[in-house]
Design an enzyme around this catalytic site. Structure first.
Site, PDB file in Angstrom:
ATOM      1  N   ARG A  47       0.211  -4.190  90.707  1.00 15.01           N
ATOM      2  CA  ARG A  47       1.180  -3.394  89.936  1.00 15.01           C
ATOM      3  C   ARG A  47       0.597  -2.055  89.482  1.00 15.01           C
ATOM      4  O   ARG A  47       0.924  -1.571  88.407  1.00 15.01           O
ATOM      5  CB  ARG A  47       1.689  -4.181  88.714  1.00 15.01           C
ATOM      6  CG  ARG A  47       2.400  -5.471  89.055  1.00 15.01           C
ATOM      7  CD  ARG A  47       3.728  -5.182  89.744  1.00 15.01           C
ATOM      8  NE  ARG A  47       4.520  -6.384  89.870  1.00 15.01           N
ATOM      9  CZ  ARG A  47       5.568  -6.668  89.103  1.00 15.01           C
ATOM     10  NH1 ARG A  47       5.950  -5.829  88.182  1.00 15.01           N
ATOM     11  NH2 ARG A  47       6.229  -7.775  89.307  1.00 15.01           N
ATOM     12  N   ARG A  51       5.554   1.257  85.949  1.00 16.88           N
ATOM     13  CA  ARG A  51       5.945   1.791  84.649  1.00 16.88           C
ATOM     14  C   ARG A  51       4.822   2.257  83.739  1.00 16.88           C
ATOM     15  O   ARG A  51       5.076   2.863  82.710  1.00 16.88           O
ATOM     16  CB  ARG A  51       6.822   0.769  83.919  1.00 16.88           C
ATOM     17  CG  ARG A  51       8.183   0.622  84.569  1.00 16.88           C
ATOM     18  CD  ARG A  51       8.868  -0.638  84.141  1.00 16.88           C
ATOM     19  NE  ARG A  51       8.064  -1.795  84.515  1.00 16.88           N
ATOM     20  CZ  ARG A  51       8.256  -3.012  84.062  1.00 16.88           C
ATOM     21  NH1 ARG A  51       9.194  -3.251  83.189  1.00 16.88           N
ATOM     22  NH2 ARG A  51       7.495  -4.005  84.480  1.00 16.88           N
ATOM     23  N   ARG A  60      11.572   7.980  89.305  1.00 16.43           N
ATOM     24  CA  ARG A  60      12.530   6.873  89.370  1.00 16.43           C
ATOM     25  C   ARG A  60      13.788   7.121  88.537  1.00 16.43           C
ATOM     26  O   ARG A  60      14.749   6.334  88.616  1.00 16.43           O
ATOM     27  CB  ARG A  60      11.857   5.585  88.880  1.00 16.43           C
ATOM     28  CG  ARG A  60      11.097   4.758  89.909  1.00 16.43           C
ATOM     29  CD  ARG A  60      12.015   3.950  90.834  1.00 16.43           C
ATOM     30  NE  ARG A  60      13.169   3.382  90.151  1.00 16.43           N
ATOM     31  CZ  ARG A  60      13.148   2.295  89.398  1.00 16.43           C
ATOM     32  NH1 ARG A  60      12.059   1.603  89.279  1.00 16.43           N
ATOM     33  NH2 ARG A  60      14.238   1.865  88.793  1.00 16.43           N
ATOM     34  N   ASP A  96       9.303  -4.757  96.497  1.00 14.88           N
ATOM     35  CA  ASP A  96       9.363  -5.914  95.596  1.00 14.88           C
ATOM     36  C   ASP A  96       9.513  -7.169  96.430  1.00 14.88           C
ATOM     37  O   ASP A  96      10.003  -7.112  97.568  1.00 14.88           O
ATOM     38  CB  ASP A  96      10.525  -5.795  94.604  1.00 14.88           C
ATOM     39  CG  ASP A  96      10.384  -6.831  93.496  1.00 14.88           C
ATOM     40  OD1 ASP A  96       9.614  -6.578  92.550  1.00 14.88           O
ATOM     41  OD2 ASP A  96      10.986  -7.919  93.595  1.00 14.88           O
ATOM     42  N   TYR A 171      13.053 -17.924  92.062  1.00 15.52           N
ATOM     43  CA  TYR A 171      14.102 -16.951  91.698  1.00 15.52           C
ATOM     44  C   TYR A 171      15.459 -17.359  92.281  1.00 15.52           C
ATOM     45  O   TYR A 171      16.491 -17.265  91.622  1.00 15.52           O
ATOM     46  CB  TYR A 171      13.737 -15.546  92.190  1.00 15.52           C
ATOM     47  CG  TYR A 171      12.634 -14.923  91.370  1.00 15.52           C
ATOM     48  CD1 TYR A 171      12.865 -14.505  90.070  1.00 15.52           C
ATOM     49  CD2 TYR A 171      11.352 -14.772  91.887  1.00 15.52           C
ATOM     50  CE1 TYR A 171      11.853 -13.951  89.294  1.00 15.52           C
ATOM     51  CE2 TYR A 171      10.330 -14.218  91.130  1.00 15.52           C
ATOM     52  CZ  TYR A 171      10.590 -13.813  89.834  1.00 15.52           C
ATOM     53  OH  TYR A 171       9.587 -13.272  89.074  1.00 15.52           O
TER      54      TYR A 171
HETATM   55  O1  1CP Z   1       1.874  -1.324  92.459  1.00 14.27           O
HETATM   56  C1  1CP Z   1       2.542  -2.330  92.675  1.00 14.27           C
HETATM   57  O2  1CP Z   1       2.020  -3.467  92.740  1.00 14.27           O
HETATM   58  C2  1CP Z   1       4.016  -2.132  92.801  1.00 14.27           C
HETATM   59  C3  1CP Z   1       4.747  -2.922  93.816  1.00 14.27           C
HETATM   60  C4  1CP Z   1       5.325  -4.233  93.312  1.00 14.27           C
HETATM   61  C5  1CP Z   1       4.849  -5.515  93.603  1.00 14.27           C
HETATM   62  C6  1CP Z   1       3.573  -5.874  94.334  1.00 14.27           C
HETATM   63  C7  1CP Z   1       6.516  -4.396  92.560  1.00 14.27           C
HETATM   64  C8  1CP Z   1       7.349  -3.310  92.024  1.00 14.27           C
HETATM   65  N1  1CP Z   1       6.807  -5.733  92.486  1.00 14.27           N
HETATM   66  C9  1CP Z   1       5.801  -6.437  93.090  1.00 14.27           C
HETATM   67  C10 1CP Z   1       5.689  -7.872  93.302  1.00 14.27           C
HETATM   68  C11 1CP Z   1       6.455  -8.780  92.426  1.00 14.27           C
HETATM   69  N2  1CP Z   1       7.751  -8.690  92.002  1.00 14.27           N
HETATM   70  C12 1CP Z   1       5.931 -10.007  91.964  1.00 14.27           C
HETATM   71  C13 1CP Z   1       4.565 -10.519  92.294  1.00 14.27           C
HETATM   72  C14 1CP Z   1       3.535  -9.813  91.477  1.00 14.27           C
HETATM   73  C15 1CP Z   1       3.331 -10.310  90.086  1.00 14.27           C
HETATM   74  O3  1CP Z   1       3.098 -11.511  89.894  1.00 14.27           O
HETATM   75  O4  1CP Z   1       3.356  -9.465  89.189  1.00 14.27           O
HETATM   76  C16 1CP Z   1       6.928 -10.643  91.208  1.00 14.27           C
HETATM   77  C17 1CP Z   1       6.822 -11.963  90.495  1.00 14.27           C
HETATM   78  C18 1CP Z   1       8.075  -9.806  91.239  1.00 14.27           C
HETATM   79  C19 1CP Z   1       9.380 -10.055  90.619  1.00 14.27           C
HETATM   80  C20 1CP Z   1       9.695  -8.979  89.648  1.00 14.27           C
HETATM   81  N3  1CP Z   1      10.153  -7.742  90.023  1.00 14.27           N
HETATM   82  C21 1CP Z   1       9.484  -8.965  88.259  1.00 14.27           C
HETATM   83  C22 1CP Z   1       8.917 -10.143  87.427  1.00 14.27           C
HETATM   84  C23 1CP Z   1      10.016 -10.807  86.637  1.00 14.27           C
HETATM   85  C24 1CP Z   1       9.594 -12.158  86.070  1.00 14.27           C
HETATM   86  O5  1CP Z   1       9.920 -13.193  86.682  1.00 14.27           O
HETATM   87  O6  1CP Z   1       8.957 -12.184  84.997  1.00 14.27           O
HETATM   88  C25 1CP Z   1       9.878  -7.703  87.786  1.00 14.27           C
HETATM   89  C26 1CP Z   1       9.860  -7.216  86.372  1.00 14.27           C
HETATM   90  C27 1CP Z   1      10.284  -6.935  88.918  1.00 14.27           C
HETATM   91  C28 1CP Z   1      10.716  -5.511  88.948  1.00 14.27           C
HETATM   92  C29 1CP Z   1       9.693  -4.576  89.462  1.00 14.27           C
HETATM   93  N4  1CP Z   1       9.053  -4.680  90.679  1.00 14.27           N
HETATM   94  C30 1CP Z   1       8.197  -3.611  90.842  1.00 14.27           C
HETATM   95  C31 1CP Z   1       8.319  -2.788  89.670  1.00 14.27           C
HETATM   96  C32 1CP Z   1       7.582  -1.497  89.441  1.00 14.27           C
HETATM   97  C33 1CP Z   1       9.247  -3.403  88.814  1.00 14.27           C
HETATM   98  C34 1CP Z   1       9.722  -2.921  87.457  1.00 14.27           C
HETATM   99  C35 1CP Z   1      11.070  -2.335  87.552  1.00 14.27           C
HETATM  100  C36 1CP Z   1      11.156  -0.850  87.359  1.00 14.27           C
HETATM  101  O7  1CP Z   1      10.159  -0.109  87.314  1.00 14.27           O
HETATM  102  O8  1CP Z   1      12.318  -0.400  87.235  1.00 14.27           O
END
Ligand code: 1CP
Length: 366
Positions: A47, A51, A60, A96, A171
């Site tokens: 990540r 943000r 974004r 994602d 999910y």
């Molecule tokens: O730099 C990076 O790693 C960005 C790329 C990335 C990755 C590898 C994003 C962008 N998402 C993910 C993987 C991801 N998505 C995982 C596995 C990684 C982890 O365990 O953290 C998971 C569980 C998700 C699902 C997801 N997407 C969540 C978690 C929700 C929960 O169940 O608690 C969330 C908040 C997102 C949204 C998301 N994905 C990525 C970003 C930057 C965001 C935030 C949204 C935004 O900025 O508007």
């Protein structure tokens, strides 16, 4: 409790072939994945894009999360932001884990402050019909964005990724983020045939999604099984591992290292090592020496600073980072990629992350 008790000498992994993977082949990150000597310990952060970075919030603005993943120029810019700012040793593709689900027609949205939300959860045999196989033509924007990035990154490796079958299933069955995964586990325990078909379909989608990224030029892939730590080892072995192994096997001959990561997986590390990856991600709850013993011979390790340490003063961050480096060097000095035990938190100070990268490079210089 551990599956493997052998000590951990540095053994080159024959599964990682020296295929021509472009200009990043000799990078510290890929060398560490292959257990080869490195000039310094490579570091990147899960990540790292997102943000915590003001430049991310700016580009974004007004663009929904999933739409941003389908715009190659924007994906390129967001993926490059943390590389420019922090000087990390690898980029991770901005996308994602639910993108391939959307690509096969699942009605999923990522709601700000919540995460992925599924309009019609998958709970019955009839629901499964909506989970069709993924074809490369479903995700042309992924191929295009990876191509743009590989050109721009040069010798810096690009990590592709996908969600593992269990985490994606959680999910799809719950309908969104869940603390206890009760509906998911109810299906896994109560309807084993339905569950097996669900994770098998997800294994196909995940494999196809990783293959698209590899064909387009990523240098490594990471399978995120973020929520699998909620399972006991026997249940993991029986109900989850076959699907994850299928994913790793499907990309075994494509010349890129495969990384396997989950949170709270201390008791699963032995099995996760056996599931097929070349590198196993470790969260902060298990010291690297013990993790190596559990994961077994021949696997590199990735991790494992507690992300919350980044909120402490700089000298504390450096002391804790040095402890991670010491634990890794006690294993023989190869096969370690420095990372946090889980993702960067949105409220982290980006400067603290940049300082940590510089510190890891300096403290580990050979
Ligand atoms: O730099 C990076 O790693 C960005 C790329 C990335 C990755 C590898 C994003 C962008 N998402 C993910 C993987 C991801 N998505 C995982 C596995 C990684 C982890 O365990 O953290 C998971 C569980 C998700 C699902 C997801 N997407 C969540 C978690 C929700 C929960 O169940 O608690 C969330 C908040 C997102 C949204 C998301 N994905 C990525 C970003 C930057 C965001 C935030 C949204 C935004 O900025 O508007």
């Amino acid at each position: 409790m551990s599956e493997t008790t052998a000590a951990q000498p540095a053994v080159p992994n024959p599964a990682v072939q020296p295929a021509a993977r472009g200009r990043a082949y000799d990078s510290a990150f890929l060398r560490a994945c292959r257990h080869e000597p490195v000039p310094h310990t490579p570091v990147w952060f899960m990540r790292q894009a997102g943000r915590s970075l003001p430049e991310y919030l700016k580009v974004r603005e007004g663009i929904p999360m999933l739409e941003s993943c389908m715009r190659p120029e924007l994906v390129k810019e967001i993926t490059l932001q943390p590389v420019r700012r922090h000087k990390v040793d690898a980029a991770i593709f901005f996308s994602d884990i639910v993108v391939p689900l959307k690509a096969v027609g699942i009605d999923v949205d990522i709601k700000p402050g919540v995460g992925p939300v599924i309009a019609d959860p998958i709970r019955t045999k009839a629901d499964l019909q909506r989970l069709r196989p993924l074809e490369p033509d479903d995700v042309p924007y992924i191929t295009e964005a990876v191509g743009l990035l590989v050109d721009e990154l040069g010798q810096t490796p690009l990590i592709g990724f996908a969600g593992a079958p269990y985490t994606l299933a959680s999910y799809l069955v719950e309908g969104g983020p869940s603390k206890n995964h009760e509906r998911t586990k109810a299906m896994m325990y109560g309807e084993p045939e339905l569950w097996a078909e669900l994770v098998d379909r997800l294994a196909q989608i995940t494999s196809a999604f990783l293959k698209v990224q590899i064909a387009a030029g990523v240098s490594a892939v990471q399978l995120f099984d973020s929520w699998v730590g909620s399972l006991a080892p026997d249940d993991y072995r029986r109900s989850v591992m076959p699907a994850s192994t299928k994913v790793f096997d499907s990309v075994a001959d494509l010349g890129v290292p495969r990384i396997h990561f989950g949170v709270g997986t201390g008791e699963l590390l032995g099995l996760m090592g056996q599931a097929g990856a070349d590198v196993v991600g470790v969260d902060w709850r298990v010291p690297l020496g013990e993790a190596a013993r559990r994961v077994g011979l021949g696997k590199a390790l990735q991790g494992n600073l507690d992300p919350a340490v980044l909120f402490a003063p700089t000298h504390v961050v450096e002391t804790k980072a040095r402890e991670v480096l010491h634990a890794a060097s006690a294993l023989g000095g190869t096969g370690h990629i420095f990372n946090l035990g889980h993702g960067v938190l949105p409220s982290m100070d980006p400067d603290a992350l940049s300082r940590l990268v510089a510190f890891v490079h300096e403290a580990s210089a050979r």
